[in-house]
Design a protein around this motif. Sequence first.
Motif, short mmCIF file in Angstrom:
data_model
loop_
_atom_site.label_atom_id
_atom_site.label_comp_id
_atom_site.label_asym_id
_atom_site.label_seq_id
_atom_site.Cartn_x
_atom_site.Cartn_y
_atom_site.Cartn_z
N LEU A 66 5.26 -0.90 -1.23
CA LEU A 66 4.08 -1.75 -1.09
C LEU A 66 4.54 -3.19 -0.95
CD1 LEU A 66 1.80 -0.07 -3.67
CD2 LEU A 66 1.06 -0.73 -1.42
N LEU A 80 4.96 -6.25 -2.13
CA LEU A 80 4.81 -6.93 -3.40
C LEU A 80 4.98 -8.42 -3.26
CD1 LEU A 80 6.82 -4.52 -5.66
CD2 LEU A 80 4.37 -4.69 -5.38
N GLU A 135 10.59 0.07 -11.40
CA GLU A 135 9.25 0.61 -11.50
C GLU A 135 8.76 0.98 -10.13
OE1 GLU A 135 6.46 -1.31 -14.61
OE2 GLU A 135 7.76 -2.85 -13.80
N MET A 136 7.78 1.84 -10.12
CA MET A 136 7.24 2.24 -8.83
C MET A 136 6.43 1.09 -8.26
SD MET A 136 6.16 6.17 -9.36
CE MET A 136 5.38 6.04 -10.93
N ASP A 137 6.56 0.93 -6.96
CA ASP A 137 5.90 -0.20 -6.30
C ASP A 137 4.41 -0.25 -6.57
OD1 ASP A 137 8.08 -1.30 -5.29
OD2 ASP A 137 7.74 -0.73 -3.20
N TRP A 138 3.80 0.90 -6.51
CA TRP A 138 2.33 0.85 -6.62
C TRP A 138 1.89 0.44 -8.00
CZ3 TRP A 138 -0.33 4.12 -9.89
CH2 TRP A 138 0.34 5.26 -10.34
N VAL A 144 3.54 -1.73 -9.90
CA VAL A 144 3.69 -3.18 -9.93
C VAL A 144 2.54 -3.83 -9.17
CG1 VAL A 144 5.23 -5.07 -9.35
CG2 VAL A 144 6.17 -2.87 -9.98
N TYR A 145 2.22 -3.22 -8.05
CA TYR A 145 1.16 -3.76 -7.21
C TYR A 145 -0.16 -3.77 -7.95
CZ TYR A 145 -1.14 -4.49 -2.69
OH TYR A 145 -1.84 -5.00 -1.64
N GLU A 186 -5.15 -1.17 0.45
CA GLU A 186 -3.71 -1.02 0.66
C GLU A 186 -3.15 0.13 -0.17
OE1 GLU A 186 -0.22 -2.49 2.50
OE2 GLU A 186 -2.22 -3.33 2.69
N LEU A 187 -3.60 0.21 -1.42
CA LEU A 187 -3.13 1.29 -2.29
C LEU A 187 -3.56 2.64 -1.74
CD1 LEU A 187 -3.82 -0.30 -5.75
CD2 LEU A 187 -1.65 0.63 -5.01
N HIS A 193 -1.54 3.92 0.91
CA HIS A 193 -0.22 4.37 0.47
C HIS A 193 -0.33 5.62 -0.39
CE1 HIS A 193 0.91 0.52 2.04
NE2 HIS A 193 2.16 0.90 2.00
N ILE A 237 -2.15 6.63 -2.81
CA ILE A 237 -2.44 6.67 -4.24
C ILE A 237 -3.90 7.11 -4.38
CG2 ILE A 237 -2.38 5.41 -6.41
CD1 ILE A 237 0.29 5.51 -4.96
#
Lengths: 678, 356
Positions: A600, A602, B248-251, B253-254, B280-281, B284, B286
């Motif tokens: 993503l 970030l 950590e997983m990107d999502w 953190v996002y 956006e999530l 991806h 989620i």
Amino acid sequence: LSLSCPGQQTLPDFIVTDWLASSFDDFFGSASIPCSAVAVKPLRGRSGRGHGHKQEHPTPVTESSKARAPARKRAKPSAVDVPCARTRQSQSQSQHELLPWVERYKPETQNDLAVQKKKIEEVETWLKTHVFQGQPKKGGSVLLLTGPPGSGKTATLQILAKDLGLQVQEWTNPLSLDFTKEELKNMLDHDSNFHTFPSQAQAALFQDFLLRANKYNKLQMLGESSENDKKLILVEDIPNQFYREPGSLHEILRRFVRTSRCPLVFIISDNFSGDSNQRSLFPTEILEELCIFNISFKPIAPTNMMKVLNRIAAAEASMNREKSYTLDRNSLELLCKGCSGDIRSAINSLQFSSMKDCSLEKEFWSKKKKSSTIKCEEAEVSKVRKKSKCDTSEDQDIQAIGGKDASIFLFHALGKIIYSKREAVSEAESPQLPAHLSEHRRDTLLIQPEDIVEKSHMSGSMFNLYLHQNYLDFFSDIDDVVRASEYLSTADVICSNWSTRLVMESYSASVATRGVIHSNTSRAFAHQHGGKGFRPLHKPQWFLINKKYQENCLAAKSLFSSFCLPPECLQTELLPYLAMLANPMRNQAQIAFIQDVGRLPLKRHFGRLKLEALSDKDPGVPELFQWDGDSADGNPEGLPLPSSQSSTSDLPGSQPQPVTAQAILDEEELQIEEYDSD
Amino acid sequence: MSLWADKHRPGALARLDFHREQAARLRNLVQCGDFPHLLVYGPSGAGKKTRIMCLLRELYGPGVEKLRIEHQSITAPSKKKIEISTIASNYHLEVNPSDAGNNDRVVIQELLKTVAQSQQLETSTQRDFKVVLLTEVDKLTKDAQHALRRTMEKYMATCRLILCCNSMSKIIGPIQSRCLAVRVPAPSIEDICHVLSSVCKKEGLTLPHELAQRIAEKSGRNLRKALLMCESCRVQQYPFTADQDIPEMDWEVYLRETADAIVGQQTPQRLLEVRGRLYELLTHCIPPEIVMKVLLTELLNNCDGQLKGEVAQMAAFYEHRLQLGSKAIYHLEAFVAKFMAIYKKFMEDGLDDMMF
């Protein structure tokens, strides 16, 4: 000549007719078509009759368009010459009276036109520059007239052409009956392309027509003056083939523009249902590429319409008082409102409602009048409510007359909801809300949200999506947003059950629209014109997002089926970590997918996803929604989502190509083998 | 080279690392060569699938591990073709019926019928029955669950079912009562530490105990996640240090950034930005439920104790709406808006209190 056509030798009787026809052609057309030119012309694999058809083209096109014109629904100048028919002979007069009023009172001069003066001038200047100033320096001379039906596009053009002394050569779609037996036989012989043949022929004929009409002047018949050789080509019927493949039309136009000598005018009516001709046939790229000038007509303004209706009513009344029933001013106004700017339908309904011998009609009208006058009296008593009351009552009246179904473009519909107009209520008149509810006090709405949704020709849930996409820009207080978003959420739940959805959608739209209107406190009262000014409207992103979500989930499932994980684990645990592991065993498609989905963007200052602005006349249903079915072969490259790859520059060196659907399929097969070998 | 989680998966009931007592009981269960329908449930990453595969291996021998992926197409009564992929060995068949969405009932009926109707050919080397492993049973529609109940009774002679799910609460009573329920609880922190260090030893790495502990805590007692974390730590930095960052997983953190954005400012403009992030999530992959859940956790971390109850209640309300509705974004956005309003009010009240 006939020897050059192989098909004719086998069928003697056709030779005879064809020979006759072509010889007559030669007889009439010898002045303009030199024999050598005809002989050289390539056949392009078409049969003898087609060839003959081609030859006789320059003559019959103009003739047939003139001859056929009266049969068509639109008014043509040749149909009636003088508006006042009393001076004519009795036969022509009776014929004249049989004509529908639309024909009888068609405009003759620019002053008669109900179209805005500005638009007429626009068209006129365009015509003048492109006809009389010779070749324009750059680009072709193609004009595109658009506007709702009955807004006077054709009439304007006809009158201007007459005033400027231009000949109008019009394309009419040939009937398929034009094909001769021989051609049919030919088609049956090679039955491989039987189905495609007619439409292709139509497109080819159209191209032929354009190029010829461009090149050659009209034949000079006996007794016609030769002074005006300027002309324009008019296309209102567009061959059906082009709707299916707009590309072929563009190709023809490109060729036309390169060699154009005389202006070409397209007239296309706007329509409210999803498939907009203008957008599919003339997308903006083409408009820009070919320098096509687009003039968009507006619906006829009520005042202009009233003028015309009054004129017609007066003329009728003076002509035959005994036969028709004269309408009073009120009824005319009703008519005007009912037809939503379509002057043709207004004149038609004027004629219909003036029929005298229909006694029922009379009663009906008087009743209507009475009711409306009563309403108006009422309205004068309660001055404040006058407008809204009258509006609603008249709306109902118009329904009864059989006026047109009014419809509005989505853009305006959304605007009406978002910039909700209100009217101040005087303190004395309305009962006050109790103190604890005072925050819910609003001025009277001037609009009917349900009507607007209905007129936008859209399903409720779709309208809600548009509303949802756009409402936030017009809110300034978060508490208002809470209420509005809750209403939208409720609206979604209402129409979630598929078995009741059809019924519930209108309720859902009602909840959403009224909810959004009511919750915006910055527009609660008439004098408030809510914090925000004009904001551009956008198309909903939901379909795109949802489609992408589904696609990605499917791709994840098929690419990583070897992990035997339930989708949720796969998407939320495995993929993000795989993105970090950069595991060398994966194949290209998997790497690409992992980098795209697992990562993503970030820490980047987040902007909004790319939005597609909603323009004035866009049809409601976004294209995405229409090709929902074949989502499998949607190319991920084409989607306007910002690829999150762009933000992660520290990827492993071998940056793979974007996955196409085909690649995914291929990889899937590979994947199974790989797994077996484990 | 496969993932550690797959590479070091224990292959026999006797070699399982935790819940050994339960493993022993399972071994006793299949000792006699037969077993009732099983319903294995427990949180994600607790080792349900591992346990089931061990059980099958105990039953059929190593042949169970020779798997192949098959794509089957089933024709529904409405003539609609349903494509579903199954994973099968000679002895068992694994399928996730909820892949078929609303048509899961057809999958259950047709697929089970074809499997169960054919008798095993060689009963001398094989068992009398085949095993069908159904995953994500809690995602099945009620319709499909009732179809499953009928099928269970009808083909008891030729087929055993193993149902695998996260929670029993969404499974209808009749199915629960027809199965032997096996609960696989999440491994404890110590269990996870133990597994991590043994895996690292097999890989020839040394894992400091503190790091193992931290990974275990961060994984939320999800062993798969812990192993993935550990492996990504290895990619990030080796030799390990006790205080190294755990990726950590990107999502996640996002989502945390999103939560910060929500807490930072409460205006419609910010909500619009948050909507963009939610979109956006979703793109991806989620799922919206997870977004809602994790967002709530992040928001709760950010807000005062007084608010927590109210916020959680709102989350529950909109999560319910999310399940009922068809377009997730309405409900996610409504929740965020609601939170913003609650939070803003709280902050303003707090300011007022400070002033006076």
